[in-house]
Write a protein that holds these residues in place. Structure first.
Motif, PDB file in Angstrom:
ATOM      1  N   ALA A 232       0.833  -1.204   0.000  1.00  0.00           N
ATOM      2  CA  ALA A 232       0.000   0.000   0.000  1.00  0.00           C
ATOM      3  C   ALA A 232       0.869   1.256   0.000  1.00  0.00           C
ATOM      4  N   ASP A 233       1.932   1.247   0.794  1.00  0.00           N
ATOM      5  CA  ASP A 233       2.809   2.409   0.871  1.00  0.00           C
ATOM      6  C   ASP A 233       3.563   2.626  -0.435  1.00  0.00           C
ATOM      7  N   VAL A 234       4.027   1.538  -1.049  1.00  0.00           N
ATOM      8  CA  VAL A 234       4.717   1.655  -2.330  1.00  0.00           C
ATOM      9  C   VAL A 234       3.768   2.211  -3.381  1.00  0.00           C
ATOM     10  N   ALA A 235       2.506   1.788  -3.347  1.00  0.00           N
ATOM     11  CA  ALA A 235       1.519   2.298  -4.301  1.00  0.00           C
ATOM     12  C   ALA A 235       1.304   3.798  -4.119  1.00  0.00           C
ATOM     13  N   VAL A 236       1.222   4.248  -2.858  1.00  0.00           N
ATOM     14  CA  VAL A 236       1.062   5.686  -2.594  1.00  0.00           C
ATOM     15  C   VAL A 236       2.255   6.459  -3.126  1.00  0.00           C
ATOM     16  N   MET A 237       3.451   5.959  -2.855  1.00  0.00           N
ATOM     17  CA  MET A 237       4.641   6.662  -3.336  1.00  0.00           C
ATOM     18  C   MET A 237       4.724   6.630  -4.864  1.00  0.00           C
ATOM     19  N   GLY A 238       4.194   5.576  -5.464  1.00  0.00           N
ATOM     20  CA  GLY A 238       4.140   5.520  -6.914  1.00  0.00           C
ATOM     21  C   GLY A 238       3.274   6.615  -7.501  1.00  0.00           C
ATOM     22  N   VAL A 239       2.182   6.931  -6.817  1.00  0.00           N
ATOM     23  CA  VAL A 239       1.315   8.034  -7.241  1.00  0.00           C
ATOM     24  C   VAL A 239       2.100   9.341  -7.236  1.00  0.00           C
ATOM     25  N   TYR A 240       2.841   9.578  -6.170  1.00  0.00           N
ATOM     26  CA  TYR A 240       3.612  10.825  -6.087  1.00  0.00           C
ATOM     27  C   TYR A 240       4.755  10.839  -7.101  1.00  0.00           C
ATOM     28  N   GLY A 241       5.332   9.666  -7.357  1.00  0.00           N
ATOM     29  CA  GLY A 241       6.369   9.607  -8.378  1.00  0.00           C
ATOM     30  C   GLY A 241       5.839  10.001  -9.743  1.00  0.00           C
ATOM     31  N   GLU A 242       4.633   9.562 -10.057  1.00  0.00           N
ATOM     32  CA  GLU A 242       4.011   9.947 -11.327  1.00  0.00           C
ATOM     33  C   GLU A 242       3.649  11.434 -11.323  1.00  0.00           C
ATOM     34  N   MET A 243       3.192  11.914 -10.179  1.00  0.00           N
ATOM     35  CA  MET A 243       2.813  13.321 -10.080  1.00  0.00           C
ATOM     36  C   MET A 243       4.015  14.239 -10.271  1.00  0.00           C
ATOM     37  N   MET A 244       5.189  13.813  -9.815  1.00  0.00           N
ATOM     38  CA  MET A 244       6.374  14.657  -9.935  1.00  0.00           C
ATOM     39  C   MET A 244       6.728  14.954 -11.391  1.00  0.00           C
ATOM     40  N   LYS A 245       6.218  14.150 -12.310  1.00  0.00           N
ATOM     41  CA  LYS A 245       6.456  14.396 -13.722  1.00  0.00           C
ATOM     42  C   LYS A 245       5.658  15.593 -14.235  1.00  0.00           C
ATOM     43  N   LEU A 246       4.709  16.080 -13.435  1.00  0.00           N
ATOM     44  CA  LEU A 246       3.890  17.219 -13.844  1.00  0.00           C
ATOM     45  C   LEU A 246       4.510  18.567 -13.496  1.00  0.00           C
ATOM     46  N   ALA A 247       5.645  18.573 -12.830  1.00  0.00           N
ATOM     47  CA  ALA A 247       6.206  19.827 -12.318  1.00  0.00           C
ATOM     48  C   ALA A 247       6.418  20.850 -13.432  1.00  0.00           C
ATOM     49  N   GLU A 248       7.021  20.429 -14.540  1.00  0.00           N
ATOM     50  CA  GLU A 248       7.302  21.377 -15.627  1.00  0.00           C
ATOM     51  C   GLU A 248       6.005  21.938 -16.198  1.00  0.00           C
ATOM     52  N   GLN A 249       5.036  21.063 -16.458  1.00  0.00           N
ATOM     53  CA  GLN A 249       3.772  21.511 -17.029  1.00  0.00           C
ATOM     54  C   GLN A 249       3.050  22.461 -16.082  1.00  0.00           C
ATOM     55  N   TYR A 250       3.098  22.139 -14.787  1.00  0.00           N
ATOM     56  CA  TYR A 250       2.433  22.961 -13.773  1.00  0.00           C
ATOM     57  C   TYR A 250       3.001  24.382 -13.758  1.00  0.00           C
ATOM     58  N   VAL A 251       4.308  24.515 -13.664  1.00  0.00           N
ATOM     59  CA  VAL A 251       4.923  25.838 -13.581  1.00  0.00           C
ATOM     60  C   VAL A 251       4.741  26.602 -14.889  1.00  0.00           C
ATOM     61  N   VAL A 252       4.942  25.936 -16.013  1.00  0.00           N
ATOM     62  CA  VAL A 252       4.820  26.609 -17.311  1.00  0.00           C
ATOM     63  C   VAL A 252       3.395  27.111 -17.526  1.00  0.00           C
ATOM     64  N   LEU A 253       2.399  26.263 -17.319  1.00  0.00           N
ATOM     65  CA  LEU A 253       1.022  26.678 -17.569  1.00  0.00           C
ATOM     66  C   LEU A 253       0.592  27.800 -16.630  1.00  0.00           C
ATOM     67  N   ASN A 254       0.981  27.711 -15.379  1.00  0.00           N
ATOM     68  CA  ASN A 254       0.505  28.685 -14.395  1.00  0.00           C
ATOM     69  C   ASN A 254       1.275  29.998 -14.402  1.00  0.00           C
ATOM     70  N   GLU A 255       2.445  30.012 -14.997  1.00  0.00           N
ATOM     71  CA  GLU A 255       3.236  31.248 -15.012  1.00  0.00           C
ATOM     72  C   GLU A 255       3.355  31.857 -16.408  1.00  0.00           C
ATOM     73  N   VAL A 256       3.623  31.051 -17.415  1.00  0.00           N
ATOM     74  CA  VAL A 256       3.827  31.603 -18.761  1.00  0.00           C
ATOM     75  C   VAL A 256       2.523  32.167 -19.311  1.00  0.00           C
ATOM     76  N   ARG A 257       1.392  31.588 -18.967  1.00  0.00           N
ATOM     77  CA  ARG A 257       0.107  32.103 -19.444  1.00  0.00           C
ATOM     78  C   ARG A 257      -0.273  33.401 -18.735  1.00  0.00           C
ATOM     79  N   ALA A 258       0.373  33.682 -17.622  1.00  0.00           N
ATOM     80  CA  ALA A 258       0.048  34.882 -16.843  1.00  0.00           C
ATOM     81  C   ALA A 258       1.044  35.993 -17.171  1.00  0.00           C
ATOM     82  N   ASP A 259       1.440  36.769 -16.181  1.00  0.00           N
ATOM     83  CA  ASP A 259       2.169  38.014 -16.467  1.00  0.00           C
ATOM     84  C   ASP A 259       3.582  38.107 -15.919  1.00  0.00           C
ATOM     85  N   LEU A 260       4.066  37.087 -15.225  1.00  0.00           N
ATOM     86  CA  LEU A 260       5.346  37.232 -14.525  1.00  0.00           C
ATOM     87  C   LEU A 260       6.504  36.509 -15.195  1.00  0.00           C
TER      88      LEU A 260
END
Length: 604
Positions: A60-88
């Motif tokens: 169960a714990d490995v599965a939870v950490m696997g979710v976060y491991g997959e989520m960490m791949k979103l970091a670039e998309q998250y920052v780019v979408l939330n900042e480049v589309r805005a004004d800073l």
């Protein structure tokens, strides 16, 4: 340990993704987490049927950490979408076309813009769905206890909720998938999963998160917490109350939003004054004898003595080595990337102008102008947070430094490590201020400004006060929860309220308060003025961290599209790129019309 390289993450949606080889720093086999022998008990097959996988708490714990491991791949998309589309943030001359189109709001479905691709978000969501079903089966088969199930269920559910909120913010209408499916392409089948609008989605997410049985952090006596590879895992997992606060803020339920954010701000209250500095400092943006995270000068009027390194002062929020003070002073939610573990830290490539960097994105002239428009207490005419958020300040090629302060292209060019900043004390204070300001309580906007400026004690001390008894001042107890702050500091009688060290966002930045103009008299006019102050201070404090587009969109939707449109126009019109300048007026018109969302293009 070499056997771990034979364990592959299953690609089929009927299989469960598990960590392998260079998984992530936080999921590394280490202190009290997953031992090498435990991991080697997993059969090294190409596909691991989830019916055979969920056997015990370790799984169960490995599965939870696997979710976060997959989520960490979103970091670039998250920052780019939330900042480049805005004004800073804006593209440099080295940026690819996808980044330029995002900044110019010219993305079309046929472009297959890699940042406007919803699939990576849904990979995390479908991973969550598989894990949620696996956890439920484990609970039903008595392989984990009810408490163990509730803790992990609520965590994975919160990750899925957070991902859906990001999808809604950027795409406007998205399929809402809450079960395991045969193929990821089924997501885009409207007969199976009709799309929900952003506000419909938020209502669903609020109802879902309110049903969660466990909103606290993981208890300290389980394998998921502690430290791993030198990183403190206490701030690695999503803060569920903070997430609920975000949802309530979007929903317009401002009292509940403030309640959730206040819970984080009061995270040391249960310790009591006997805990010492931790009680007064944790999440309170407090002054202390060390002033760890304040803008500081070695000599008051010497501009060259500004503390500008990874250990001292405000910059150390981003550069200080992992594990030091973060768990109680600053970080609410942060993920660490290490060169020895996958996934790779993406921000060196995007932001650095040396070594492995491609320098594709940089601070916009808009945010540089905002920092330069401030005057510090020592009459230095710029906001020091500008220097402390960037590299090469004042040059033609400034860098976004918050993500690259630990990168050394000369000595260790291949060592790409850093943080994904998701939530910290300052962002929580700013969102609490936004929620409080929108409440209908008489005079509450003064509290919001106190959080922004120099703190509660300063704001609620009358100008003509000259006595010793602070019993009836320096507090907001009359407002009632969640707005009842006690910042009293007096000796006759003695008071040391839990918020007496609070110094506010600008106070910590060594900047004087911005006071309400005398000609602002109406209640609604005061609220709008205060909201504009919050928007400005959020830019100065949180630039590049991923908060900007959601904040501007949220306020534009409830108040006026110009909140968003004018600020994006300002960025484009000040750009050194002629194409951006030429598009500025058209982009403003587009945003004024409410055309805010990316096309939901699904490439089969």
């Amino acid at each position: 340990m070499q056997k771990l390289t034979r364990i592959l993450k299953a690609q089929s949606m009927k299989m469960i993704s598990i960590p392998f080889k260079k998984y992530i720093a936080a999921a590394t086999i280490s202190v009290g987490l997953f031992s090498c022998s435990d991991m080697l008990d997993v059969e090294p097959t190409l596909e691991l049927d989830k019916d055979r996988y969920y056997q015990n708490q370790l799984d169960a714990d490995v599965a939870v950490m696997g979710v976060y491991g997959e989520m960490m791949k979103l970091a670039e998309q998250y920052v780019v979408l939330n900042e480049v589309r805005a004004d800073l943030m804006e593209p440099t001359m080295m940026a690819d076309a996808d980044l330029v189109d995002l900044s110019n709001h010219s993305v079309v479905a046929s472009d297959n813009n890699k940042y406007a691709d919803p699939k990576p978000f849904y990979r995390v969501i479908l991973n969550c769905n598989d894990v949620l079903e696996g956890l439920e089966r484990m609970r039903d088969e008595n392989r984990i206890t009810e408490d163990q199930y509730n803790q992990r269920l609520s965590d994975v559910a919160a990750v899925r909720t957070w991902v859906y909120l990001q999808l809604g913010i950027h795409f406007g209408e998205v399929p809402y998938v809450t079960k395991s499916i045969e193929s990821i392409d089924d997501v885009n089948n409207p007969s199976l999963f009709p799309k929900l609008s952003l506000m419909e989605l938020i209502d669903e997410l609020v109802e879902y998160m309110e049903s969660m049985p466990y909103l606290d952090a993981y208890p300290s006596n389980i394998g998921l917490v502690g430290s791993s590879a030198g990183y403190d895992l206490s701030t690695y997992f999503v803060n569920k109350r903070g997430l609920l606060g975000d949802l309530y803020l979007w929903q317009g339920n401002y009292i509940k939003a403030a309640e959730m954010f206040r819970t984080i701000m009061e995270s040391s209250t249960s310790m009591g004054p006997g805990a010492g500095a931790v009680y007064y400092d944790r999440m309170r943006l407090s002054w202390s004898s060390s002033n760890y995270f304040n803008v500081r000068y070695g000599k008051e009027n010497d501009i060259n003595s500004l503390f500008n390194d990874n250990i001292n002062g405000w910059r150390s929020i981003f550069g200080r080595p992992a594990g030091e003070r973060y768990s109680y002073d600053v970080w609410v939610w942060v993920m660490h990337y290490d060169s020895d573990f996958a996934p790779e830290y993406p921000f060196i490539r995007l932001f650095a102008n040396e070594g492995e960097g491609e320098y594709q994105l940089k601070p916009s002239q808009s945010i540089l102008d905002k920092w330069n428009s401030q005057t510090q207490w020592n009459n230095v005419e710029f906001d020091a947070r500008g220097i402390l958020s960037t590299k090469n300040w004042g040059t033609m090629e400034p860098e976004v430094g918050k993500f690259t302060f630990n990168y050394n292209a000369m000595s260790t060019p291949l060592q790409k490590e850093g943080k994904w900043i998701l939530e910290r004390a300052a962002s929580v204070h700013l969102k609490f201020a936004e929620a409080a300001n929108m409440d209908n309580l008489d005079g509450i906007s003064q509290l919001s400004r106190a959080l922004i400026n120099e703190g509660i004690r300063e704001a609620f001390t009358p100008d003509d006060f000259s006595g010793d008894d602070v019993t009836d001042i320096q507090n907001t107890l009359e407002y009632g929860a969640p707005y009842d702050f006690d910042a009293r500091q007096g000796d006759f009688p003695t008071y040391r309220g839990p918020w007496y060290r609070h110094q506010g966002i600008r106070g910590r930045a060594y900047l004087p308060p911005i006071t309400l103009p005398e000609d602002i008299t109406g209640v609604q006019e005061e609220k709008y003025w205060t909201e504009d102050l919050i928007i400005q201070e959020s830019a100065l404090e949180l630039a590049f961290e991923g908060h900007r587009w959601p904040q501007l969109l949220r306020i534009a939707m409830r108040r006026d599209p110009s909140v968003l449109a004018d600020r994006v126009y300002d960025k484009l019109s000040k750009s050194k790129n002629a194409e951006a300048v030429g598009r500025a007026a058209g982009v403003r018109s587009k945003l004024m019309s409410g055309d805010w969302f990316l096309p939901f293009h699904w490439e089969e």
